[in-house]
Design a protein around this motif. Sequence first.
Motif, PDB file in Angstrom:
ATOM      1  N   ARG A  25     -36.275  12.695  19.097  1.00 38.13           N
ATOM      2  CA  ARG A  25     -35.170  12.179  19.654  1.00 38.13           C
ATOM      3  C   ARG A  25     -33.954  12.773  19.043  1.00 38.13           C
ATOM      4  O   ARG A  25     -33.016  13.090  19.907  1.00 38.13           O
ATOM      5  N   GLU A  29     -30.775  15.020  20.916  1.00 38.42           N
ATOM      6  CA  GLU A  29     -29.503  14.447  20.797  1.00 38.42           C
ATOM      7  C   GLU A  29     -28.516  15.542  20.096  1.00 38.42           C
ATOM      8  O   GLU A  29     -27.288  15.617  20.739  1.00 38.42           O
ATOM      9  N   GLU A  32     -27.615  21.869  22.068  1.00 41.95           N
ATOM     10  CA  GLU A  32     -26.647  22.373  22.956  1.00 41.95           C
ATOM     11  C   GLU A  32     -27.365  23.024  24.317  1.00 41.95           C
ATOM     12  O   GLU A  32     -26.729  23.373  25.000  1.00 41.95           O
ATOM     13  N   GLY A  46     -32.240  12.889  31.882  1.00 41.78           N
ATOM     14  CA  GLY A  46     -31.061  12.252  31.280  1.00 41.78           C
ATOM     15  C   GLY A  46     -30.590  13.099  30.053  1.00 41.78           C
ATOM     16  O   GLY A  46     -29.918  12.725  29.009  1.00 41.78           O
ATOM     17  N   LEU A  47     -31.132  14.329  29.961  1.00 38.44           N
ATOM     18  CA  LEU A  47     -30.498  15.154  28.909  1.00 38.44           C
ATOM     19  C   LEU A  47     -29.180  15.368  29.101  1.00 38.44           C
ATOM     20  O   LEU A  47     -28.561  15.538  30.108  1.00 38.44           O
ATOM     21  N   ARG A  48     -28.344  15.452  27.787  1.00 36.21           N
ATOM     22  CA  ARG A  48     -26.736  15.522  27.979  1.00 36.21           C
ATOM     23  C   ARG A  48     -26.552  16.819  27.503  1.00 36.21           C
ATOM     24  O   ARG A  48     -25.121  16.897  27.107  1.00 36.21           O
ATOM     25  N   CYS A  49     -27.257  17.901  27.560  1.00 36.18           N
ATOM     26  CA  CYS A  49     -26.735  19.102  27.191  1.00 36.18           C
ATOM     27  C   CYS A  49     -27.404  20.119  28.315  1.00 36.18           C
ATOM     28  O   CYS A  49     -28.015  19.640  29.303  1.00 36.18           O
ATOM     29  N   GLU A  50     -27.033  21.346  28.192  1.00 37.28           N
ATOM     30  CA  GLU A  50     -27.616  22.421  29.081  1.00 37.28           C
ATOM     31  C   GLU A  50     -28.920  22.368  28.966  1.00 37.28           C
ATOM     32  O   GLU A  50     -29.543  22.492  28.037  1.00 37.28           O
TER      33      GLU A  50
END
Length: 398
Positions: A25, A29, A32, A46-50
Amino acid sequence: MADLPWLTIIGVGEDGVDGLSAATRAALEQAELVMGATRHLALLPGLRCEARAWPVPFAEGVPLLLAERGRRVVLLASGDPFWFGAGTSITRHLAREEWIAYPAPSSFALAAARLGWALQDTTCLGLHAAPFSQVRPRLAPGQHLLVTVRDGAAVSALADYLAGEGFGASMLHVLEALGGPRERVRSVRADALAWDDIAHPVCVGIEPAGEGAVLPLASGRPDGWFGSDGQLTKQPVRALTLSALAPRAGELLWDIGAGSGSIGIEWLLAHPANRAIAIEADPVRAERARANAARLGVDRLTVLPGRAPAVLPEGVPDAVFIGGGLSQALLEALWARLAAGARLVANAVTLESEALLALWHGIEGGSLLRIELADAVPLGTRQGWRSRYPVVQWSVTR
């Protein structure tokens, strides 16, 4: 986690986010860029990157990944990336300090847990891109095999293959989407499988049964296992030849004048890491050697068309067998190429070839063996002995 290498390889199970550890995890987080199969990306919403889907075929994605050096990259892989997975396909291009991996339970581990099989006693094979014939040497009653295949259609094709080899009575355990909410385990005989709803990812447990022939483990398999036009090192001589060649794990054999390819094939059967190159001048025999190797699950046999010494492979072998085309020029060429410790075994049936081996034995030493065999045949109402052509075998270590 600040000192992570630029690449983190994460094994993802069918339970997706629920199966992630604290370390994985944290890697996600900090990422990149996350790369992986579309199916794997869908398991981690819900991935917060490319996020970038890995291309097909797999090899096309490797340069794309390597081009991302300097960024925080996470690569998603199935289960344990280093157990029939993508791990080594990536890390062979990297220095050890460039990557870190967090495996999840492999499909094999989960399948063994569902079936109650001892994993250390179970043959495990990845057949996504490999021929089903790789199971052929392992088909024997009482054995357990676990194989991963490409999709549901491949399960049906595997069942057909087993039935065609005489193992239609084998019990197949079809294990779908192990470890996730879609998990399903069903069992059926190979010759009765008629399902059209088998879902990917899928693993198959095989309990071989039926009337199919079982390939012996000892060197010198019966001649009937090899298609031949008669150009074949016969079973007893082949057993003695393999004994003299003394295959060891990971070694390379040159099989010169390969004929049906039986020597190279048995060399490969001795260990899954062994390699062999067969040199054969006759194109029909060369193709037959390829077919024999594929039939017996060792399609990694390389067949080089041509006649030695005009044609010899690159590199240096650990052992060489001369079954045809023996000459002074060939022995001189080989002796110049072989490294210290390499083994050379040559078989001769003509007086001229015998004399040549006797000459080299006198110069270089080694062992000279005369093999004389006779078969019992009908003689009127009784039986008598019919002698085969004697074979002279020279074996030497460089």
